[in-house]
Scaffold this motif. Sequence first.
Motif, short mmCIF file in Angstrom:
data_model
loop_
_atom_site.label_atom_id
_atom_site.label_comp_id
_atom_site.label_asym_id
_atom_site.label_seq_id
_atom_site.Cartn_x
_atom_site.Cartn_y
_atom_site.Cartn_z
N LEU A 249 0.78 -0.83 0.28
CA LEU A 249 0.46 0.96 0.01
C LEU A 249 0.95 1.24 -0.22
O LEU A 249 0.80 1.87 -0.96
N ALA A 250 2.44 1.62 0.58
CA ALA A 250 3.05 2.66 0.86
C ALA A 250 3.39 2.95 -0.36
O ALA A 250 3.58 4.28 -1.18
N HIS A 251 3.95 1.80 -1.47
CA HIS A 251 4.35 1.84 -2.95
C HIS A 251 3.40 2.34 -3.88
O HIS A 251 4.14 2.84 -4.88
N LYS A 252 2.10 1.87 -3.12
CA LYS A 252 0.92 2.27 -4.30
C LYS A 252 0.52 4.07 -4.06
O LYS A 252 0.56 4.56 -5.21
N ALA A 253 0.90 4.31 -2.83
CA ALA A 253 1.47 5.89 -2.09
C ALA A 253 1.81 6.20 -3.22
O ALA A 253 1.42 7.36 -4.24
N GLU A 254 3.50 6.02 -4.00
CA GLU A 254 4.19 6.62 -3.93
C GLU A 254 3.67 6.86 -6.23
O GLU A 254 4.02 7.32 -6.49
N GLY A 255 3.00 5.85 -6.07
CA GLY A 255 2.31 6.26 -7.64
C GLY A 255 1.13 7.05 -7.45
O GLY A 255 1.29 7.69 -9.23
N TRP A 256 0.93 7.99 -6.92
CA TRP A 256 -0.26 8.63 -6.87
C TRP A 256 0.51 10.22 -6.62
O TRP A 256 -0.02 11.22 -6.76
N ARG A 257 1.93 9.46 -6.46
CA ARG A 257 2.14 11.39 -6.10
C ARG A 257 2.10 12.55 -8.25
O ARG A 257 3.20 11.89 -8.82
N GLY A 260 5.47 14.52 -8.75
CA GLY A 260 6.78 15.33 -7.25
C GLY A 260 6.17 15.22 -6.44
O GLY A 260 6.63 15.69 -5.73
N ASN A 261 4.38 15.74 -6.75
CA ASN A 261 3.33 16.69 -6.15
C ASN A 261 3.36 15.26 -4.79
O ASN A 261 1.67 14.84 -5.09
N PRO A 262 3.36 15.44 -3.52
CA PRO A 262 2.61 14.22 -2.68
C PRO A 262 0.59 15.01 -2.53
O PRO A 262 -0.03 13.67 -1.44
N ASN A 263 0.45 15.68 -2.36
CA ASN A 263 -0.58 16.48 -1.65
C ASN A 263 -1.64 15.73 -2.75
O ASN A 263 -2.28 16.45 -3.54
N THR A 264 -2.03 14.80 -3.43
CA THR A 264 -3.16 14.27 -4.22
C THR A 264 -4.18 13.54 -3.22
O THR A 264 -3.84 12.65 -1.84
N PHE A 270 -3.86 6.13 -0.57
CA PHE A 270 -3.19 5.13 0.09
C PHE A 270 -1.51 5.11 1.25
O PHE A 270 -2.02 4.22 1.94
N LYS A 271 -1.43 6.29 1.82
CA LYS A 271 -0.65 6.31 2.66
C LYS A 271 -1.54 5.90 4.33
O LYS A 271 -1.16 5.50 4.66
N ALA A 272 -2.20 6.60 4.22
CA ALA A 272 -3.71 6.30 5.57
C ALA A 272 -3.56 5.15 5.60
O ALA A 272 -4.20 4.28 6.26
N LEU A 273 -3.95 3.66 4.43
CA LEU A 273 -4.96 2.71 4.36
C LEU A 273 -2.94 1.80 4.66
O LEU A 273 -3.41 1.22 5.81
N ALA A 274 -2.08 2.21 4.43
CA ALA A 274 -1.26 1.32 5.31
C ALA A 274 -0.28 1.91 6.19
O ALA A 274 -0.10 1.11 7.16
N SER A 275 -1.60 2.80 6.76
CA SER A 275 -0.77 3.41 7.50
C SER A 275 -1.76 2.71 9.14
O SER A 275 -1.42 2.85 10.44
N ASP A 276 -2.61 2.70 8.64
CA ASP A 276 -4.33 1.88 9.78
C ASP A 276 -3.72 0.48 10.04
O ASP A 276 -4.28 -0.49 9.27
N GLU A 277 -3.56 -0.18 11.19
CA GLU A 277 -3.39 -1.59 11.25
C GLU A 277 -4.85 -2.42 11.31
O GLU A 277 -4.72 -3.48 10.54
#
Length: 294
Positions: A249-257, A260-264, A270-277
């Motif tokens: 999921l964290a890797h998938k998030a990087e594809g949404w930059r 180069g802008n992370p504010n998408t 996907f960062k939220a999904l990756a960090s939610d236990e």
Amino acid sequence: MQHIDPPSFDARDVYITCIGNARPRTRERLEAFTEAVADAAAVYEAAAHGQALHTLTGLAAQPSTLPDREALEGVYTDRMVRNHSPGRRIYEALRGTTDEAGRRRDNRCPLCGEGLVTTLDHHLPKNKYPLLSVVPVNLIPACRDCNTGKLATVPINAGDQTLHPYFDDFSHYPWLRARVRRPRGNEQLSVKFFVSPHPDWGDTLTERLRTHLKVFDLDYRYSLLVSSHIASTNHDLTIMPTNTIATWLAHKAEGWRYQGNPNTMGYALFKALASDEWYVNGGWRSPTAKANPN
């Protein structure tokens, strides 16, 4: 929320071009405002660089008579936007939705990052600031949802200012965040989008970021868009080992930059999904989905 290069058009030249085919009496009347338009453009640009567009209350009062204000607004609607008008070429260049061959481009709205550009938005509305009606740096390529949602919003104080794609660039830090909302009963999993500023950013900038989300209703609009992404992701996870899900999921998030802008929307999602236990450890499962324990 994407920074884009400001247009290279000169405000005086654009105004003169737009009024070029007016009838002699109308043209004479509009020509009298040429220097006022050029001066307003300079004042606007200086204020935008200083994140101080809310201070231009004096500019909003010019000109003082309603017929003159309506005439200046008409320079945009009748002499720039209208097909075959003298300013139409400039309008299309500012909008940037087609290339030189007339082919449609994938030109995403810099205000929300999701919609495709179909129009121009007056950052300061033309009915409140008629001298800025055709000033290029006040015209933002935008999707229809952002343009119609914002309407004639005017900043009253520094924190009321939405982000300006030509003058603001906060793409070096992921301030757009999301968190998972766990479903209750028969509810579907959903996501809340919010602002998480850099620790060094002041209160005014933080408020501007929140204003941007509120004015363009981005939490709601993004929440409608993420359901299909979540459904597709949940399906993909049925064949993945549990211990690889967070990394994937964290890797998938990087594809949404985007550029180069992370504010998408996608990066935050996907960062939220990756960090939610809860989600990673099985919350993604639908009632019929089977986990892969390996």
